[in-house]
Scaffold this motif. Structure first.
Motif, PDB file in Angstrom:
ATOM      1  N   ALA A 354       0.835  -1.207   0.000  1.00 44.67           N
ATOM      2  CA  ALA A 354       0.000   0.000   0.000  1.00 44.67           C
ATOM      3  C   ALA A 354       0.867   1.254   0.000  1.00 44.67           C
ATOM      4  O   ALA A 354       0.551   2.250  -0.661  1.00 44.67           O
ATOM      5  N   SER A 355       2.013   1.181   0.706  1.00 45.81           N
ATOM      6  CA  SER A 355       2.858   2.368   0.832  1.00 45.81           C
ATOM      7  C   SER A 355       3.485   2.770  -0.510  1.00 45.81           C
ATOM      8  O   SER A 355       3.887   3.905  -0.694  1.00 45.81           O
ATOM      9  N   TYR A 356       3.567   1.834  -1.463  1.00 42.69           N
ATOM     10  CA  TYR A 356       4.105   2.172  -2.796  1.00 42.69           C
ATOM     11  C   TYR A 356       3.010   2.660  -3.744  1.00 42.69           C
ATOM     12  O   TYR A 356       3.284   3.111  -4.834  1.00 42.69           O
ATOM     13  N   LEU A 357       1.753   2.431  -3.335  1.00 44.53           N
ATOM     14  CA  LEU A 357       0.670   2.558  -4.311  1.00 44.53           C
ATOM     15  C   LEU A 357      -0.319   3.687  -4.024  1.00 44.53           C
ATOM     16  O   LEU A 357      -1.472   3.623  -4.467  1.00 44.53           O
ATOM     17  N   ASN A 358       0.086   4.681  -3.290  1.00 41.07           N
ATOM     18  CA  ASN A 358      -0.827   5.768  -2.942  1.00 41.07           C
ATOM     19  C   ASN A 358      -2.116   5.285  -2.284  1.00 41.07           C
ATOM     20  O   ASN A 358      -3.201   5.797  -2.528  1.00 41.07           O
ATOM     21  N   PHE A 359      -1.966   4.270  -1.476  1.00 37.67           N
ATOM     22  CA  PHE A 359      -3.069   3.816  -0.630  1.00 37.67           C
ATOM     23  C   PHE A 359      -2.745   4.239   0.802  1.00 37.67           C
ATOM     24  O   PHE A 359      -1.711   3.837   1.345  1.00 37.67           O
ATOM     25  N   ARG A 360      -3.615   5.035   1.405  1.00 41.83           N
ATOM     26  CA  ARG A 360      -3.371   5.455   2.789  1.00 41.83           C
ATOM     27  C   ARG A 360      -3.998   4.416   3.717  1.00 41.83           C
ATOM     28  O   ARG A 360      -5.202   4.099   3.587  1.00 41.83           O
ATOM     29  N   PRO A 361      -3.192   3.846   4.636  1.00 40.40           N
ATOM     30  CA  PRO A 361      -3.793   2.861   5.545  1.00 40.40           C
ATOM     31  C   PRO A 361      -4.708   3.549   6.557  1.00 40.40           C
ATOM     32  O   PRO A 361      -4.293   4.499   7.224  1.00 40.40           O
ATOM     33  N   ILE A 362      -5.932   3.088   6.656  1.00 43.54           N
ATOM     34  CA  ILE A 362      -6.888   3.700   7.591  1.00 43.54           C
ATOM     35  C   ILE A 362      -6.928   2.908   8.880  1.00 43.54           C
ATOM     36  O   ILE A 362      -6.742   3.444   9.968  1.00 43.54           O
ATOM     37  N   LYS A 363      -7.185   1.622   8.765  1.00 48.74           N
ATOM     38  CA  LYS A 363      -7.072   0.770   9.952  1.00 48.74           C
ATOM     39  C   LYS A 363      -6.989  -0.704   9.566  1.00 48.74           C
ATOM     40  O   LYS A 363      -7.320  -1.082   8.439  1.00 48.74           O
ATOM     41  N   THR A 364      -6.544  -1.493  10.542  1.00 44.13           N
ATOM     42  CA  THR A 364      -6.526  -2.943  10.362  1.00 44.13           C
ATOM     43  C   THR A 364      -7.395  -3.541  11.447  1.00 44.13           C
ATOM     44  O   THR A 364      -7.186  -3.281  12.631  1.00 44.13           O
ATOM     45  N   ILE A 365      -8.382  -4.298  11.021  1.00 48.78           N
ATOM     46  CA  ILE A 365      -9.325  -4.897  11.975  1.00 48.78           C
ATOM     47  C   ILE A 365      -8.980  -6.373  12.111  1.00 48.78           C
ATOM     48  O   ILE A 365      -8.793  -7.066  11.106  1.00 48.78           O
ATOM     49  N   PHE A 366      -8.902  -6.840  13.333  1.00 46.82           N
ATOM     50  CA  PHE A 366      -8.650  -8.263  13.541  1.00 46.82           C
ATOM     51  C   PHE A 366      -9.957  -8.928  13.928  1.00 46.82           C
ATOM     52  O   PHE A 366     -10.706  -8.399  14.735  1.00 46.82           O
ATOM     53  N   ARG A 367     -10.251 -10.060  13.316  1.00 44.48           N
ATOM     54  CA  ARG A 367     -11.453 -10.759  13.777  1.00 44.48           C
ATOM     55  C   ARG A 367     -11.189 -12.257  13.964  1.00 44.48           C
ATOM     56  O   ARG A 367     -10.475 -12.887  13.211  1.00 44.48           O
ATOM     57  N   ASN A 368     -11.802 -12.766  15.056  1.00 39.98           N
ATOM     58  CA  ASN A 368     -11.761 -14.209  15.280  1.00 39.98           C
ATOM     59  C   ASN A 368     -12.790 -14.843  14.386  1.00 39.98           C
ATOM     60  O   ASN A 368     -13.896 -14.346  14.272  1.00 39.98           O
ATOM     61  N   ILE A 369     -12.413 -15.955  13.811  1.00 35.16           N
ATOM     62  CA  ILE A 369     -13.376 -16.617  12.943  1.00 35.16           C
ATOM     63  C   ILE A 369     -14.021 -17.762  13.689  1.00 35.16           C
ATOM     64  O   ILE A 369     -13.347 -18.550  14.346  1.00 35.16           O
ATOM     65  N   ASP A 370     -15.342 -17.803  13.564  1.00 36.65           N
ATOM     66  CA  ASP A 370     -16.056 -18.948  14.096  1.00 36.65           C
ATOM     67  C   ASP A 370     -15.774 -20.089  13.116  1.00 36.65           C
ATOM     68  O   ASP A 370     -16.283 -20.099  11.997  1.00 36.65           O
ATOM     69  N   THR A 371     -14.934 -21.033  13.552  1.00 35.50           N
ATOM     70  CA  THR A 371     -14.461 -22.039  12.586  1.00 35.50           C
ATOM     71  C   THR A 371     -15.580 -22.970  12.108  1.00 35.50           C
ATOM     72  O   THR A 371     -15.419 -23.698  11.152  1.00 35.50           O
ATOM     73  N   THR A 372     -16.722 -22.932  12.807  1.00 36.11           N
ATOM     74  CA  THR A 372     -17.823 -23.758  12.304  1.00 36.11           C
ATOM     75  C   THR A 372     -18.417 -23.122  11.058  1.00 36.11           C
ATOM     76  O   THR A 372     -19.125 -23.746  10.298  1.00 36.11           O
ATOM     77  N   LYS A 373     -18.129 -21.821  10.865  1.00 40.32           N
ATOM     78  CA  LYS A 373     -18.714 -21.138   9.715  1.00 40.32           C
ATOM     79  C   LYS A 373     -17.717 -20.905   8.603  1.00 40.32           C
ATOM     80  O   LYS A 373     -18.030 -20.373   7.572  1.00 40.32           O
ATOM     81  N   LYS A 374     -16.483 -21.251   8.835  1.00 42.97           N
ATOM     82  CA  LYS A 374     -15.468 -20.957   7.830  1.00 42.97           C
ATOM     83  C   LYS A 374     -14.859 -22.266   7.361  1.00 42.97           C
ATOM     84  O   LYS A 374     -14.778 -23.232   8.088  1.00 42.97           O
ATOM     85  N   TYR A 375     -14.380 -22.259   6.147  1.00 40.59           N
ATOM     86  CA  TYR A 375     -13.799 -23.460   5.572  1.00 40.59           C
ATOM     87  C   TYR A 375     -12.549 -23.903   6.321  1.00 40.59           C
ATOM     88  O   TYR A 375     -11.691 -23.107   6.667  1.00 40.59           O
ATOM     89  N   THR A 376     -12.472 -25.165   6.624  1.00 39.96           N
ATOM     90  CA  THR A 376     -11.223 -25.694   7.179  1.00 39.96           C
ATOM     91  C   THR A 376     -10.823 -26.884   6.305  1.00 39.96           C
ATOM     92  O   THR A 376     -11.664 -27.503   5.687  1.00 39.96           O
ATOM     93  N   SER A 377      -9.554 -27.190   6.285  1.00 40.92           N
ATOM     94  CA  SER A 377      -9.160 -28.348   5.502  1.00 40.92           C
ATOM     95  C   SER A 377      -7.938 -28.984   6.131  1.00 40.92           C
ATOM     96  O   SER A 377      -7.187 -28.325   6.844  1.00 40.92           O
ATOM     97  N   LYS A 378      -7.778 -30.282   5.883  1.00 41.77           N
ATOM     98  CA  LYS A 378      -6.644 -30.926   6.540  1.00 41.77           C
ATOM     99  C   LYS A 378      -5.318 -30.429   5.968  1.00 41.77           C
ATOM    100  O   LYS A 378      -4.305 -30.482   6.619  1.00 41.77           O
ATOM    101  N   ASP A 379      -5.343 -29.889   4.776  1.00 44.75           N
ATOM    102  CA  ASP A 379      -4.094 -29.378   4.188  1.00 44.75           C
ATOM    103  C   ASP A 379      -3.616 -28.090   4.858  1.00 44.75           C
ATOM    104  O   ASP A 379      -2.451 -27.903   5.115  1.00 44.75           O
ATOM    105  N   ILE A 380      -4.570 -27.172   5.094  1.00 45.60           N
ATOM    106  CA  ILE A 380      -4.154 -25.875   5.621  1.00 45.60           C
ATOM    107  C   ILE A 380      -4.403 -25.756   7.110  1.00 45.60           C
ATOM    108  O   ILE A 380      -3.942 -24.842   7.755  1.00 45.60           O
TER     109      ILE A 380
END
Ligand code: SAM
Length: 463
Positions: A354-380
């Motif tokens: 972003a710093s090279y591309l004229n993108f101003r960082p506004i904020k970074t939001i962290f969120r916990n994922i409810d793993t029952t609702k998100k894809y999981t796989s034995k590979d990752i």
């Protein structure tokens, strides 16, 4: 007890809706509103209306695009998702009456997105209902010999499907093909067929194919009726089968991008959807060549995947900058990955881009994922956290996504930083596993080799 639960649920949802609908006098106030939201969305329904049509690995929850669309766009604005997957951002734009453009190189993703974000008239739906009854007669009587079977690459298909299953699926596909001229219901039928194929792949106890397909179509038509009551005037939706590194979209055409790009070394969508694409007659080989984040190559040195991925994502971010208007907002959701026991914090890489591309960082939001609702796989393993980076485009950059020299310079810098970090703290993603010193030392050598090979590895493959 039931009642209390229901009441709390309503309150949380209502509070959220209130935050979205408030009037914020300035852009700064809108950014401030992001802090009022509980990003875990634990008690929220995440599979409603057409979001239910077809499962899709690593999709994000609809509340992510919904929040940004409501806070940062007005009636005539256009929302873009360059990696639209199954169309979560596009569906939310549609439901919130905004024009949108979805782009993905996965042809199945494009089909699903189209079907999820459009209305179908009662007249057309009755044609589909008729076809369903006809198909039911065929599959019950089993007298019609499917022709489609001859067109399938037999070796691939027979791995998972026995002869009876193939017959039944072929009958459905042939019946649908007779509807080709009626694009909307034809597409809807194909999505129901693909979703049935997915159920077969996922199921351990077998699936009643026609019953499954039939139920899916009936449910989808019911949902479209519900959506018709909600969306009186259909907003413009454009779905592009294309490469996020070279978007076929005009410059300065959108006020908001909300996207979740592929992860490095996580999933090969072409592999996940190979059977679906095969049945629908789609070209998965072409997608394989252009897929970002795939890992069916560079087997001997996985760190080469990282420099390739960084280059692809840098090119994609250059394109995101180009299609946004000045002052436009770019939202990217991404989790961490792991490569040979080393942690890859992609969101930090993107913030650096972003710093090279004229993108101003506004904020970074962290969120916990409810793993029952998100894809999981034995590979990752589990994708159990997600970062949402919010950037604002300040002005245009005079850089093209085809500029290999620029891409090489930035990726080399990032890879050298990564090399240094691994030297100081090897095995940052061991997750309790024990690994020999030798193996970690080998990683250092491989990273050095990956850096040497950057000029060739960042080149666009697949033509
Ligand atoms: C994490 S998924 C997006 C999921 C999406 N947010 C949703 O909710 O369904 C990443 C997507 O990037 C797509 N993709 C991979 N390489 C691409 C490329 N070169 N151009 C465009 N899309 C690509 C994949 O097909 C996949 O659908």
């Amino acid at each position: 007890m039931q009642e209390t639960l229901f009441e709390t649920e309503l309150t949380i949802t209502q509070e959220y809706e209130k935050i979205l609908k408030n009037n914020y006098p300035s852009q700064q106030d809108k950014y401030g509103a992001l802090d009022l939201i509980n990003w875990d969305f634990k008690e929220f329904q995440t599979q409603y209306l057409s979001h239910r049509f077809h499962s899709y690995p690593a999709r994000f929850i609809p509340q992510i695009p919904k929040t940004f669309i409501n806070l940062f766009t007005e009636k005539n604005d256009t929302v873009i998702d360059p990696f639209c997957g199954c169309g979560t951002t596009i569906v939310e734009s549609f439901l919130n009456r905004r024009a949108s453009i979805g782009n993905d190189f996965n042809p199945l993703a494009c089909l699903i997105t189209k079907v999820k974000a459009r209305l179908i008239s009662e007249e057309e739906m009755s044609l589909l209902s008729k076809k369903l009854l006809e198909l039911k007669r065929y599959t019950d009587s089993d007298h019609r010999k499917p022709e489609y079977y001859r067109k399938l690459p037999k070796r691939n298909v027979s791995n998972l499907f026995n002869r009876d299953m193939i017959n039944e699926l072929c009958l459905i596909k042939e019946g649908l093909d007779e509807l080709k001229e009626k694009e909307k219901i034809y597409d809807l039928g194909l999505v129901a067929l693909s979703s049935t194929i997915w159920s077969i792949i996922e199921s351990e106890n077998g699936v009643e194919i026609f019953a499954n397909f039939y139920r899916k179509i009936i449910n989808m038509m019911g949902t479209i009726r519900e959506m018709r009551a909600l969306v009186k005037k259909e907003p413009n939706v454009r779905v592009i089968h294309g490469d996020a590194r070279f978007l076929k979209i005009d410059s300065n055409s959108s006020t908001l991008i909300v996207t979740s790009p592929p992860y490095v070394n996580a999933l090969d969508y072409y592999r996940v959807h190979m059977y679906n694409m095969l049945w629908l007659g789609m070209n998965y080989e072409d997608f394989r060549k252009h897929e970002i984040g795939g890992h069916s190559h560079y087997i001997a040195n996985r760190f080469r995947l990282l420099s390739e991925y960084l280059a692809d994502m840098l090119r994609s971010m250059i394109e995101m900058n180009r299609v946004l208007v000045e002052g436009g907002v770019c939202v990217i959701a991404i989790g961490n990955s792991s490569l040979e026991y080393e942690l890859i914090e992609s969101y930090k890489r993107f913030l650096d881009f972003a710093s090279y591309l004229n993108f101003r960082p506004i904020k970074t939001i962290f969120r916990n994922i409810d793993t029952t609702k998100k894809y999981t796989s034995k590979d990752i393993g589990k994708i159990d956290d997600e970062y949402i980076i919010v950037l604002e485009k300040t002005n245009n950059i005079g850089i093209s996504s085809k500029d290999d020299a620029f891409v090489e310079e930035v990726v080399t810098k990032q890879m050298k930083e990564f090399e240094q970090r691994v030297k100081e703290n090897p095995g940052s993603s061991l997750r309790g596993k024990r690994v020999s010193e030798k193996r970690l030392k080998q990683n250092a050598d491989r990273i050095a080799e990956a850096i040497r090979l950057i000029p060739q590895d960042i080149k666009i493959k697949g033509g």
